[in-house]
Design an enzyme around this catalytic site. Structure first.
Site, PDB file in Angstrom:
ATOM      1  N   GLY A 101      -0.760  -1.622  -4.506  1.00 49.47           N
ATOM      2  CA  GLY A 101       0.294  -1.113  -3.610  1.00 49.47           C
ATOM      3  C   GLY A 101       0.893  -2.225  -2.773  1.00 49.47           C
ATOM      4  N   ILE A 126       2.861  -0.650  -8.918  1.00 54.28           N
ATOM      5  CA  ILE A 126       3.348   0.043 -10.119  1.00 54.28           C
ATOM      6  C   ILE A 126       4.783  -0.385 -10.434  1.00 54.28           C
ATOM      7  CG2 ILE A 126       4.155   2.129  -8.903  1.00 54.28           C
ATOM      8  CD1 ILE A 126       2.865   3.663 -11.392  1.00 54.28           C
ATOM      9  N   ARG A 127       5.541  -0.743  -9.374  1.00 55.88           N
ATOM     10  CA  ARG A 127       6.901  -1.288  -9.558  1.00 55.88           C
ATOM     11  C   ARG A 127       6.913  -2.714  -9.045  1.00 55.88           C
ATOM     12  NH1 ARG A 127       7.993   3.877  -7.679  1.00 55.88           N
ATOM     13  NH2 ARG A 127       7.573   3.086  -5.609  1.00 55.88           N
ATOM     14  N   GLY A 151       4.261  -1.923  -0.911  1.00 59.40           N
ATOM     15  CA  GLY A 151       4.442  -0.835   0.057  1.00 59.40           C
ATOM     16  C   GLY A 151       4.537  -1.301   1.497  1.00 59.40           C
ATOM     17  N   GLN A 152       4.589  -0.320   2.412  1.00 53.45           N
ATOM     18  CA  GLN A 152       4.799  -0.640   3.831  1.00 53.45           C
ATOM     19  C   GLN A 152       3.708  -1.577   4.360  1.00 53.45           C
ATOM     20  OE1 GLN A 152       4.086   2.446   6.718  1.00 53.45           O
ATOM     21  NE2 GLN A 152       5.305   1.462   8.302  1.00 53.45           N
ATOM     22  N   TYR A 161      -3.023  15.148   1.353  1.00 52.62           N
ATOM     23  CA  TYR A 161      -3.222  13.753   1.775  1.00 52.62           C
ATOM     24  C   TYR A 161      -4.532  13.625   2.552  1.00 52.62           C
ATOM     25  CZ  TYR A 161      -2.150   9.430   4.392  1.00 52.62           C
ATOM     26  OH  TYR A 161      -2.166   8.179   4.952  1.00 52.62           O
TER      27      TYR A 161
END
Ligand code: SER
Length: 324
Positions: free
Chosen positions: A8, A35-36, A11-12, A142
């Site tokens: 990740g 993943i991207r 991400g942030q 979550y």
């Protein structure tokens, strides 16, 4: 030299963690994965970066064999609000991803950091000075995955001796990479809207108090915990950490000190409001302070001062890029 793998990493949290760790340990020691592939060229090209789906065991094996990391920061997950729109996917990514990375940590003998959250608590948890060890009955998918994740990490430590450690993050405020799909995202959006349009429509109630933290403190917490002396750790998964608590109204008032004509109004989203109402206002972080020296640098005033400056710079640069 320690090698560090981050999932990740686009991400942030992951994007800022990757750059801080690369500055600290050298670019080649820190392998970013997501993943991207990230759009941020500096993040992609300042050190190794691999495309990795945490649900694909073969891809994980390939990356583990190629880079042989000693430490994994497993940041890939779906956040709370998006988790309520896609509960099945949230379970798969948050639990399946964690299981795969814990298995990789077991097979390749790594330590593993797991980010838990205020979301692991629920409406029956005491809201103020939320104790380290208390009632935990989360009511979001979550939260269910974060609490189960804490238990699974502790299980891997007790059963297999894997050095797993984690913190319960509050809402995180940052300017480098925007969050997506969280309940606390308003505390980031408000700065961009205040600077661009001098107004913001908030999806939480004006008096909804939540635990929050500025990103540099969050990064410091992760690194300090992973570098802490294991003999001092009584807890592992996961430590309450606390820096500041505020309501949207209090945050707006602080922003108005810099942008006096900034206006906020409220269009409450019942789904995110219900989630926020079930989370703590302020966690008791005594265990983190005494077991590994946790101590935040930023309160709300210091965070807002820096966010106004950094988001201002970012918005100006984005505007200039559009003109050219
Ligand atoms: N920031 C997260 C969310 O809002 C909480 O950990 O989902």
């Amino acid at each position: 030299m320690n090698k560090i793998l981050i999932t990740g990493a686009g991400g942030q949290i992951g994007s800022e963690l990757t750059s801080v760790l690369r500055r600290k340990y050298g670019d080649d020691a820190v392998i970013g994965t997501d993943i991207r592939m990230p759009t941020d060229q500096a993040l992609r090209e300042s050190g190794p970066f691999e495309s990795l789906d945490v649900l694909d065991e073969h891809q994980i094996t390939r990356v583990m064999q190629q880079y042989k990391p000693d430490v994994i920061y497993h940041m890939a997950a779906l956040l709370s609000a998006v988790g309520e729109t896609k509960p099945h996917q949230a379970w798969q990514i948050n639990m399946g991803g964690l299981y795969n990375l814990l298995e990789a940590a077991r097979q390749y003998k790594c330590s593993l950091f797991f980010p838990s959250s205020i979301g692991a608590f629920g409406p029956s948890t005491p809201k103020n000075d939320t104790p380290q060890d208390t009632i935990m009955r989360p009511e979001t998918m979550y939260g269910v995955t974060k609490l189960a994740g804490e238990l699974l990490c502790d299980y891997y430590f007790k059963r297999f001796g894997i050095d797993t450690r984690g913190v319960r993050f509050p809402g995180l405020v940052s300017y480098a990479t925007e969050p997506g799909g969280g309940t606390t995202d308003y505390a980031v959006e408000i700065f961009f809207e205040a600077i661009k349009h001098k107004k913001y429509s908030c999806y939480l109630r004006n008096d909804c108090s939540l635990d929050m933290m500025y990103m540099p403190d969050a990064i410091k917490a992760m690194i300090d915990l992973m570098e802490a002396d294991p003999n001092r750790l009584i807890h592992r998964n996961a430590f309450n950490i606390c820096a500041m608590s505020f309501t949207p109204e209090q945050l707006a008032r602080e922003i108005q000190k810099y942008i006096p004509d900034f206006l906020i109004d409220y269009k409450v989203d019942p789904v995110r409001q219900e989630i926020a109402d079930s989370w703590p206002d302020s966690m008791d972080d005594t265990a983190a302070r005494s077991e590994w020296g946790w101590n935040p640098d930023y309160d709300m005033a210091a965070m807002v001062a820096e966010m106004i400056e950094k988001v201002g710079d970012k918005v100006t640069t984005m505007g200039q890029k559009r003109i050219h």
